[in-house]
Design a protein around this motif. Sequence first.
Motif, PDB file in Angstrom:
ATOM      1  N   GLN A 148      -0.944  -3.171  -2.217  1.00 16.39           N
ATOM      2  CA  GLN A 148      -0.003  -3.733  -3.190  1.00 16.39           C
ATOM      3  C   GLN A 148       1.117  -2.766  -3.557  1.00 16.39           C
ATOM      4  N   PHE A 149       1.089  -1.560  -3.002  1.00 13.39           N
ATOM      5  CA  PHE A 149       2.056  -0.554  -3.451  1.00 13.39           C
ATOM      6  C   PHE A 149       2.913   0.031  -2.334  1.00 13.39           C
ATOM      7  N   THR A 185      11.216   3.249  -9.249  1.00 14.05           N
ATOM      8  CA  THR A 185      10.215   2.223  -8.945  1.00 14.05           C
ATOM      9  C   THR A 185       9.154   2.798  -8.022  1.00 14.05           C
ATOM     10  N   LYS A 217       4.945   3.425  -8.447  1.00 14.18           N
ATOM     11  CA  LYS A 217       3.924   3.031  -7.477  1.00 14.18           C
ATOM     12  C   LYS A 217       3.075   4.228  -7.074  1.00 14.18           C
ATOM     13  N   ILE A 232       6.138   1.546  -0.899  1.00  8.61           N
ATOM     14  CA  ILE A 232       7.229   2.261  -1.579  1.00  8.61           C
ATOM     15  C   ILE A 232       8.479   2.108  -0.727  1.00  8.61           C
TER      16      ILE A 232
END
Length: 126
Positions: free
Chosen positions: A12-13, A27, A31, A15
Amino acid sequence: GARAKLAESLKQFPIYFDTNSEIVNATGREKVEAIATLLKETGAEVQLVATGFADNVGNAEYNRQLSLRRAAAVVAGLVALEIPEENIITESKGEDVSRVSRSERWKARRVEISLAPDPSDTKPEE
C-alpha cells in the motif's frame, strides 16, 4: 501469517518521484514513516527489498541508475528511522510504459518496499 500480512501492507505504500528526481517528497516521507512503523510493529527481523522502478523512456542505463538512487533514498529514510540497513537490498526493475498514456507514466517513477523471499519459507503459497 504475520509475514503475509506484512507483505500485503507494504504494497500500500509505493513512493512516487518527480521526473528525473530522486528526492523523497513530503508524501513519500509519510509513506516511509508508515513503512518503518509497520516493520517495528511486526517486530520480526525481515529482509526487505527496495525496488526502484524505471520507465523505458530515454537512456536505459540512466533510468536504471536513477531508479537505484531513488531506492537508496528510500532506504536512507528507513535507516534514519532505525530500520537496519543490512536488512534491505536495493534493486532496479524496468517498466515498459510504451502503452501507457503520458498522464499515467508518473506511476512508473516509484520505489516499492517488499519482503525478500524467505529462504526458510519453502512451503507453497496458500
